[in-house]
Design a protein around this motif. Sequence first.
Motif, PDB file in Angstrom:
ATOM      1  N   ILE A  18       0.818  -1.227   0.000  1.00  0.00           N
ATOM      2  CA  ILE A  18       0.000   0.000   0.000  1.00  0.00           C
ATOM      3  C   ILE A  18       0.849   1.273   0.000  1.00  0.00           C
ATOM      4  O   ILE A  18       0.485   2.294   0.583  1.00  0.00           O
ATOM      5  CB  ILE A  18      -1.062  -0.005   1.126  1.00  0.00           C
ATOM      6  N   CYS A  19       1.998   1.181  -0.665  1.00  0.00           N
ATOM      7  CA  CYS A  19       2.897   2.346  -0.854  1.00  0.00           C
ATOM      8  C   CYS A  19       3.303   2.983   0.468  1.00  0.00           C
ATOM      9  O   CYS A  19       3.475   4.196   0.565  1.00  0.00           O
ATOM     10  CB  CYS A  19       2.240   3.370  -1.771  1.00  0.00           C
ATOM     11  N   SER A  20       3.448   2.187   1.516  1.00  0.00           N
ATOM     12  CA  SER A  20       3.704   2.721   2.851  1.00  0.00           C
ATOM     13  C   SER A  20       5.187   2.792   3.219  1.00  0.00           C
ATOM     14  O   SER A  20       5.516   3.205   4.320  1.00  0.00           O
ATOM     15  CB  SER A  20       2.967   1.877   3.891  1.00  0.00           C
ATOM     16  N   VAL A  21       6.075   2.406   2.303  1.00  0.00           N
ATOM     17  CA  VAL A  21       7.508   2.394   2.579  1.00  0.00           C
ATOM     18  C   VAL A  21       8.186   3.399   1.658  1.00  0.00           C
ATOM     19  O   VAL A  21       7.818   3.538   0.494  1.00  0.00           O
ATOM     20  CB  VAL A  21       8.087   0.981   2.337  1.00  0.00           C
ATOM     21  N   CYS A  22       9.170   4.106   2.171  1.00  0.00           N
ATOM     22  CA  CYS A  22       9.939   5.040   1.341  1.00  0.00           C
ATOM     23  C   CYS A  22      11.030   4.288   0.595  1.00  0.00           C
ATOM     24  O   CYS A  22      11.671   3.393   1.145  1.00  0.00           O
ATOM     25  CB  CYS A  22      10.581   6.118   2.198  1.00  0.00           C
ATOM     26  N   THR A  23      11.248   4.667  -0.667  1.00  0.00           N
ATOM     27  CA  THR A  23      12.330   4.074  -1.438  1.00  0.00           C
ATOM     28  C   THR A  23      13.659   4.629  -0.948  1.00  0.00           C
ATOM     29  O   THR A  23      13.708   5.611  -0.205  1.00  0.00           O
ATOM     30  CB  THR A  23      12.159   4.359  -2.943  1.00  0.00           C
TER      31      THR A  23
END
Length: 85
Positions: A18-23
Amino acid sequence: CIRASPDDNCTIGHTGPICSVCTEGYNKNAVEVCKPCSSAGVSIGFYALLTVLALTTLYFVLRKIFGKEKLTVANVSNEMQKAAA
């Protein structure tokens, strides 16, 4: 709802479930949005300059209030205690 692929439709700097981690190269800010990392040297330099400017301003304000000859730690402390009383 979890996406079929973790990276589907993630905005720049976000990844994972769910796009919850930073690259890599991104950190979350106060509102949990991934923003590019700033270099440590720039941050340290900025805060050092800000501190010097604040202390210089404080010096000149106190000098204006107390005058050149009265600007000592003891005099400033005594005046602060008088004002608080």
